[in-house]
Design an enzyme around this catalytic site. Structure first.
Site, PDB file in Angstrom:
ATOM      1  N   SER A   1       0.839  -1.196   0.000  1.00  0.00           N
ATOM      2  CA  SER A   1       0.000   0.000   0.000  1.00  0.00           C
ATOM      3  C   SER A   1       0.874   1.245   0.000  1.00  0.00           C
ATOM      4  O   SER A   1       1.978   1.239   0.553  1.00  0.00           O
ATOM      5  CB  SER A   1      -0.888   0.009   1.247  1.00  0.00           C
ATOM      6  OG  SER A   1      -1.517   1.256   1.404  1.00  0.00           O
ATOM      7  N   TYR A  10      -1.860  -0.996  10.112  1.00  0.00           N
ATOM      8  CA  TYR A  10      -1.864  -1.523   8.746  1.00  0.00           C
ATOM      9  C   TYR A  10      -0.568  -1.173   8.035  1.00  0.00           C
ATOM     10  O   TYR A  10       0.066  -2.028   7.398  1.00  0.00           O
ATOM     11  CB  TYR A  10      -3.067  -0.922   8.016  1.00  0.00           C
ATOM     12  CG  TYR A  10      -3.188  -1.269   6.555  1.00  0.00           C
ATOM     13  CD1 TYR A  10      -3.556  -2.537   6.146  1.00  0.00           C
ATOM     14  CD2 TYR A  10      -2.981  -0.290   5.577  1.00  0.00           C
ATOM     15  CE1 TYR A  10      -3.703  -2.844   4.803  1.00  0.00           C
ATOM     16  CE2 TYR A  10      -3.126  -0.596   4.230  1.00  0.00           C
ATOM     17  CZ  TYR A  10      -3.487  -1.869   3.848  1.00  0.00           C
ATOM     18  OH  TYR A  10      -3.626  -2.162   2.517  1.00  0.00           O
TER      19      TYR A  10
END
Length: 255
Positions: free
Chosen positions: A149, A162
Site C-alpha cells: 500500500s 496496517y
C-alpha cells in the site's frame, strides 16, 4: 494466446475488490486461477463464474489466512484444484493480496494488541509462510507478487497498524529477492493507492472528492488499473525486475 497461457496463479483475497480484479485479469491473460477467500464463499464463486463466463478457468479455495494451519490448508486445496484442472501441481504465480486493514480510524492512541496481532498475522506472517511453503509448487522462473500500500511511503496515522504490517511485507520482498533469484523466481511489491474497491465509502461524493485530491490525476484509482500493473509484473516481460517497489498509487507519493 494471452501472455500467461499455460500458466497457473493463486490470488489470495480474490473474492472481491482488487483481488477479484487481479484474478480476472490474470485469467484473461490465460492463467488458471485459484481464487482464495476467507469467509464469503458466494463472492468467491461469483469471481470464478465471471472468469468462466469470459472463457477462462478458475476454482475457489477457502482459507482464512492468519488462522492456525491456514497456509497448509490453502496450499493443499490449491494443489488439488490445479491437479484437477491442469493435471499438474505447478503454481507459476503467487499474488499475496489478502489483507487486514487494522480498522480504519484506529490511530496510535486507539491501537490495541489485537489490532497489531491481526494485521501482522494476515499481512506479513501469512504471506511469508505462504511463499516459503509454496516454493515446492513454484517452478524456476515463477513469480511472487506482494500487494502492499502507498501508506508505507506516506503519513496516515489512522492506519498505523496496517502501514506497519505492510512495511513488513515489503521487507519480505526485499530480502527474498536475492535468495530466489538463483531459481529465476522474481519477487516484487505492487503498492496501490486509494482505489475504488467497492467499499461503501466510495458511494460518498464528498469522501471521494477528498480522496481524489491525493492523486496527481485528481481521481481515485480503479481496481482494473492495479490489476493491469500486477499482470505486467506476473508476465515474462518483467523477468529482469525483482525486489522492486512498484508504485501503483496514481502519483499519490509524488507530493
Amino acid at each position: 494466446m494471452g501472455r500467461l497461457h499455460d500458466k497457473t496463479a493463486l490470488v489470495t483475497g480474490a473474492s472481491r475488490g482488487i483481488g477479484r480484479a487481479i484474478a480476472l485479469r490474470l485469467a484473461r491473460d490465460g492463467a488458471v486461477v485459484a481464487v482464495n477467500y476467507a469467509t464469503n464463499e458466494a463472492a468467491a464463486k461469483e469471481t470464478v463464474a465471471l472468469i468462466e463466463a469470459a472463457g477462462g478457468r478458475a476454482f475457489a479455495a477457502q482459507a482464512q489466512l492468519g488462522a492456525p494451519g491456514s497456509v497448509a490448508g490453502l496450499l493443499a486445496a490449491v494443489e488439488a484444484g490445479l491437479v484437477e484442472l491442469t493435471g499438474s501441481r505447478t503454481l507459476d504465480v503467487l499474488v499475496n493480496n489478502a489483507a487486514a486493514t487494522g480498522f480504519a480510524g484506529a490511530g496510535p492512541d486507539a491501537v490495541t494488541e489485537d489490532i497489531i496481532d491481526n494485521c501482522y498475522l494476515v499481512n506479513a506472517k501469512a504471506p511469508f509462510f505462504l511463499i516459503q511453503q509454496a516454493l515446492a509448487l513454484i517452478p524456476d522462473g515463477g513469480r511472487v507478487i506482494n500487494i502492499s500500500s502507498g501508506v508505507t511511503h506516506s503519513t496516515f496515522p489512522q492506519q498505523i497498524a496496517y502501514a506497519m504490517s505492510k512495511g513488513a511485507l515489503e521487507q519480505i520482498t526485499l530480502h527474498l529477492a536475492p535468495v530466489l533469484a538463483a531459481r529465476g523466481i522474481t519477487v516484487n511489491t505492487v503498492a496501490p493507492g486509494v482505489t475504488d474497491n467497492g467499499d461503501p465509502v466510495f458511494d460518498n461524493p464528498e469522501a471521494v472528492e477528498r480522496m481524489a485530491a491525493l492523486s496527481v490525476f485528481n481521481r481515485v484509482g480503479e481496481v482494473a488499473e492495479v490489476a493491469d500493473i500486477v499482470a505486467f509484473v506476473a508476465s515474462a516481460d518483467a523477468r529482469w525486475m525483482t525486489g522492486a517497489f512498484v508504485d501503483a498509487t496514481g502519483g499519490t507519493l509524488l507530493s
